[in-house]
Design a protein around this motif. Sequence first.
Motif, mmCIF file in Angstrom:
data_model
loop_
_atom_site.group_PDB
_atom_site.id
_atom_site.type_symbol
_atom_site.label_atom_id
_atom_site.label_comp_id
_atom_site.label_asym_id
_atom_site.label_seq_id
_atom_site.Cartn_x
_atom_site.Cartn_y
_atom_site.Cartn_z
ATOM 1 N N ILE A 37 -17.188 13.592 44.894
ATOM 2 C CA ILE A 37 -18.498 13.384 45.362
ATOM 3 C C ILE A 37 -19.592 12.727 44.207
ATOM 4 N N LEU A 38 -18.701 13.054 42.814
ATOM 5 C CA LEU A 38 -19.598 12.368 41.825
ATOM 6 C C LEU A 38 -19.051 10.291 41.860
ATOM 7 N N GLU A 39 -18.412 10.461 42.476
ATOM 8 C CA GLU A 39 -18.268 8.606 42.152
ATOM 9 C C GLU A 39 -18.506 8.204 43.575
ATOM 10 N N LYS A 40 -18.334 9.264 45.088
ATOM 11 C CA LYS A 40 -18.025 8.687 46.147
ATOM 12 C C LYS A 40 -19.359 9.947 46.682
ATOM 13 N N PRO A 41 -20.645 9.575 46.692
ATOM 14 C CA PRO A 41 -21.292 11.068 47.090
ATOM 15 C C PRO A 41 -21.306 11.154 49.251
ATOM 16 N N GLU A 42 -20.697 10.162 49.239
ATOM 17 C CA GLU A 42 -20.341 10.172 51.206
ATOM 18 C C GLU A 42 -19.319 11.046 51.516
ATOM 19 N N THR A 43 -18.359 11.151 50.234
ATOM 20 C CA THR A 43 -17.474 11.783 50.673
ATOM 21 C C THR A 43 -17.423 13.515 50.664
ATOM 22 N N PHE A 44 -18.644 14.466 50.701
ATOM 23 C CA PHE A 44 -19.260 15.335 50.570
ATOM 24 C C PHE A 44 -18.272 16.390 52.072
ATOM 25 N N GLY A 45 -19.185 15.541 52.945
ATOM 26 C CA GLY A 45 -18.497 16.315 54.199
ATOM 27 C C GLY A 45 -16.712 16.966 54.161
ATOM 28 N N THR A 46 -16.616 15.659 53.891
ATOM 29 C CA THR A 46 -14.629 15.435 53.855
ATOM 30 C C THR A 46 -14.145 16.898 53.119
ATOM 31 N N MET A 47 -14.978 16.307 51.605
ATOM 32 C CA MET A 47 -14.262 17.445 50.600
ATOM 33 C C MET A 47 -14.620 18.752 50.951
ATOM 34 N N LEU A 48 -16.136 19.232 51.564
ATOM 35 C CA LEU A 48 -16.509 21.067 52.058
ATOM 36 C C LEU A 48 -15.116 21.480 52.706
ATOM 37 N N ILE A 49 -14.655 20.120 53.768
ATOM 38 C CA ILE A 49 -13.412 20.819 54.461
ATOM 39 C C ILE A 49 -12.727 21.027 54.176
ATOM 40 N N LEU A 50 -12.820 20.126 52.798
ATOM 41 C CA LEU A 50 -10.699 20.668 52.088
ATOM 42 C C LEU A 50 -11.425 21.872 51.772
ATOM 43 N N LEU A 51 -12.464 22.213 51.288
ATOM 44 C CA LEU A 51 -12.427 23.473 50.307
ATOM 45 C C LEU A 51 -12.359 24.162 50.658
ATOM 46 N N VAL A 52 -13.230 24.939 51.866
ATOM 47 C CA VAL A 52 -12.786 25.333 52.742
ATOM 48 C C VAL A 52 -10.585 26.092 53.514
ATOM 49 N N ILE A 53 -10.486 24.784 53.939
ATOM 50 C CA ILE A 53 -8.736 24.910 54.693
ATOM 51 C C ILE A 53 -8.792 26.026 53.640
ATOM 52 N N PRO A 54 -8.033 26.520 52.249
ATOM 53 C CA PRO A 54 -7.490 26.872 51.592
ATOM 54 C C PRO A 54 -7.769 29.033 51.810
ATOM 55 N N GLU A 55 -9.649 29.247 51.912
ATOM 56 C CA GLU A 55 -9.774 30.525 52.529
ATOM 57 C C GLU A 55 -9.361 31.075 54.141
ATOM 58 N N THR A 56 -7.729 30.290 55.150
ATOM 59 C CA THR A 56 -7.684 30.696 55.763
ATOM 60 C C THR A 56 -5.931 31.643 55.414
ATOM 61 N N LEU A 57 -6.130 31.184 53.819
ATOM 62 C CA LEU A 57 -4.952 32.218 53.751
ATOM 63 C C LEU A 57 -5.207 33.592 52.940
ATOM 64 N N VAL A 58 -6.612 34.241 53.156
ATOM 65 C CA VAL A 58 -7.344 35.152 52.873
ATOM 66 C C VAL A 58 -7.338 35.966 54.479
ATOM 67 N N ILE A 59 -7.699 35.247 55.175
ATOM 68 C CA ILE A 59 -7.664 35.228 56.448
ATOM 69 C C ILE A 59 -6.296 36.226 57.144
ATOM 70 N N PHE A 60 -4.883 35.382 56.601
ATOM 71 C CA PHE A 60 -3.609 35.674 57.109
ATOM 72 C C PHE A 60 -3.034 36.914 56.138
ATOM 73 N N GLY A 61 -3.501 37.097 54.903
ATOM 74 C CA GLY A 61 -3.707 38.246 54.546
ATOM 75 C C GLY A 61 -3.950 39.087 54.675
ATOM 76 N N PHE A 62 -5.406 38.790 55.009
ATOM 77 C CA PHE A 62 -6.126 40.285 56.032
ATOM 78 C C PHE A 62 -5.175 40.722 57.221
ATOM 79 N N THR A 63 -5.199 39.862 57.809
ATOM 80 C CA THR A 63 -4.671 39.816 59.492
ATOM 81 C C THR A 63 -2.590 41.432 58.798
ATOM 82 N N VAL A 64 -1.820 40.294 57.961
ATOM 83 C CA VAL A 64 -1.252 40.788 57.936
ATOM 84 C C VAL A 64 -1.161 42.861 57.429
ATOM 85 N N ALA A 65 -1.938 42.747 56.608
ATOM 86 C CA ALA A 65 -2.468 43.929 56.209
ATOM 87 C C ALA A 65 -2.857 45.092 57.237
#
Length: 73
Positions: A37-65
């Motif tokens: 983002i510091l090099e290319k500020p226009e990549t903020f939206g893409t980086m935000l989505i890529l940062l949120v994707i791993p959160e699905t692991l917790v949802i899967f863990g909760f479902t398994v629990a």
Amino acid sequence: MTEIGLVAIGAGLAIGLAALATALAQAKIGAAAIGAILEKPETFGTMLILLVIPETLVIFGFTVAILILFALK
């Protein structure tokens, strides 16, 4: 009685390990995203989505629990 305790430990591990893996992934992705983002500020939206994707692991863990806890009934 011990069966219920072991099930509770299993459910706790399902959520705990999933949350730990998510935290490690988000830490590395977040550090790389800040640099991008510091090099290319226009990549903020893409980086935000890529940062949120791993959160699905917790949802899967909760479902398994939940599945583990209700398997006794």
